[in-house]
Write a protein that holds these residues in place. Structure first.
Motif, PDB file in Angstrom:
ATOM      1  N   UNK A 124      31.333  43.431  48.682  1.00 50.87           N
ATOM      2  CA  UNK A 124      31.527  42.050  49.114  1.00 50.87           C
ATOM      3  C   UNK A 124      30.838  41.067  48.175  1.00 50.87           C
ATOM      4  N   UNK A 125      29.641  41.426  47.696  1.00 49.59           N
ATOM      5  CA  UNK A 125      28.949  40.554  46.742  1.00 49.59           C
ATOM      6  C   UNK A 125      29.767  40.408  45.458  1.00 49.59           C
ATOM      7  N   UNK A 126      30.379  41.502  45.033  1.00 43.56           N
ATOM      8  CA  UNK A 126      31.196  41.469  43.816  1.00 43.56           C
ATOM      9  C   UNK A 126      32.340  40.472  43.977  1.00 43.56           C
ATOM     10  N   UNK A 127      33.007  40.496  45.104  1.00 44.15           N
ATOM     11  CA  UNK A 127      34.113  39.564  45.341  1.00 44.15           C
ATOM     12  C   UNK A 127      33.612  38.139  45.524  1.00 44.15           C
ATOM     13  N   UNK A 128      32.499  37.968  46.235  1.00 37.80           N
ATOM     14  CA  UNK A 128      31.954  36.620  46.410  1.00 37.80           C
ATOM     15  C   UNK A 128      31.597  36.002  45.070  1.00 37.80           C
ATOM     16  N   UNK A 129      30.985  36.801  44.199  1.00 41.56           N
ATOM     17  CA  UNK A 129      30.583  36.294  42.885  1.00 41.56           C
ATOM     18  C   UNK A 129      31.808  35.877  42.080  1.00 41.56           C
ATOM     19  N   UNK A 130      32.869  36.682  42.171  1.00 38.11           N
ATOM     20  CA  UNK A 130      34.093  36.352  41.449  1.00 38.11           C
ATOM     21  C   UNK A 130      34.704  35.059  41.986  1.00 38.11           C
ATOM     22  N   UNK A 131      34.584  34.823  43.294  1.00 35.65           N
ATOM     23  CA  UNK A 131      35.102  33.576  43.865  1.00 35.65           C
ATOM     24  C   UNK A 131      34.286  32.375  43.395  1.00 35.65           C
ATOM     25  N   UNK A 132      32.973  32.572  43.282  1.00 39.23           N
ATOM     26  CA  UNK A 132      32.096  31.478  42.867  1.00 39.23           C
ATOM     27  C   UNK A 132      32.203  31.190  41.373  1.00 39.23           C
ATOM     28  N   UNK A 133      32.349  32.252  40.588  1.00 40.53           N
ATOM     29  CA  UNK A 133      32.430  32.126  39.139  1.00 40.53           C
ATOM     30  C   UNK A 133      33.694  32.835  38.656  1.00 40.53           C
ATOM     31  N   UNK A 134      34.852  32.266  38.928  1.00 38.32           N
ATOM     32  CA  UNK A 134      36.118  32.966  38.669  1.00 38.32           C
ATOM     33  C   UNK A 134      36.364  33.285  37.200  1.00 38.32           C
ATOM     34  N   UNK A 135      36.871  34.488  36.990  1.00 38.02           N
ATOM     35  CA  UNK A 135      37.273  34.904  35.645  1.00 38.02           C
ATOM     36  C   UNK A 135      38.788  35.091  35.574  1.00 38.02           C
ATOM     37  N   UNK A 136      39.450  34.937  36.718  1.00 37.15           N
ATOM     38  CA  UNK A 136      40.893  35.158  36.782  1.00 37.15           C
ATOM     39  C   UNK A 136      41.254  36.342  37.651  1.00 37.15           C
TER      40      UNK A 136
END
Length: 232
Positions: A124-136
């Motif tokens: 979940x942290x991995x997905x949250x981080x991607x939402x906060x700092x999107x790479x695509x």
């Protein structure tokens, strides 16, 4: 966001990424596990390949060997845990399912990440981080998984409500049904502070999902009543 379990491996660390396949696969799994944790905690840009390799007790060259580069490793973290949309949809979109069976299957596949024990927080942290700092990658997840699953749920609702084609009301209903389960994911800290027993075990989470099925069925029936009154 739906996931499959992260493989755990407690075998002795591999010294060389080019050793026999069994040792190499252990090294690859450890790199994925370390990368998921570090990317989730620090984000993609602030996490170095050297840091990941050190956490995985592997040679930094193993990242290039298995994943190409840091971006390839980051992509592999999501690929390793994301279940194909078709597999998730099959759990709730079947022509012979009753409404309750469809809703039960929908929530069953949604709570999969929450049943992964300690891996759940990492994922979940991995997905949250991607939402906060999107790479695509989050946009890819929306297009490849979330959108098809949402549209499948809308189709299920249309079928059970006798609505000939999707409309805003069906989409709103589908979003509301999903949102009740999303709360379990993004509100984990809140639940832990107020009613920790409600997510303290896989059984507790499954029990909650069963209640969501009943709540969702009530929402659908309310929409059915509204449609019937509109036709009267």
């Amino acid at each position: 966001m739906n996931a499959k379990p992260i493989s755990s491996d407690t075998s002795p660390p591999a010294e060389d990424a080019r050793k026999p396949r069994s040792d190499g696969e252990q090294s690859r799994v450890r790199l994925l596990q370390a990368a998921m944790r570090l990317f989730g905690e620090q984000g993609f840009s602030k996490t170095s390949t050297r840091e990941i390799a050190q956490a995985a007790n592997a040679n930094v060259a193993a990242i290039s060997y298995y994943f190409g580069d840091k971006a390839g490793l980051y992509q592999a973290c999501f690929t390793a845990v994301c279940t194909p949309a078709a597999d998730n949809i099959a759990q709730f979109d079947q022509p012979h399912f009753t409404l309750r069976q469809s809703l039960d299957g929908f929530y069953r596949q949604m709570i999969t990440p929450l049943l992964m024990g300690g891996d759940a927080d990492v994922l979940l942290r991995l997905f949250y981080r991607e939402m906060l700092e999107p790479t695509g990658i989050w946009q890819q997840e929306i297009e490849n998984n979330i959108k098809p699953e949402h549209l499948a749920l809308v189709g299920v609702l249309c079928r059970h409500l006798g609505v000939p084609k999707p409309n805003d009301s069906m989409h709103r209903l589908a979003y509301a049904i999903s949102a009740m389960c999303v709360q379990m994911m993004i509100g984990r800290d809140i639940v832990a502070a107020i009613t920790p027993h409600m997510m303290s075990s896989p059984q507790a989470i499954a029990d909650w999902a069963q209640h969501l099925t009943a709540f969702a069925e009530a929402l659908v029936n309310a929409e059915k009543t509204k449609l019937q009154q509109g036709k009267a």
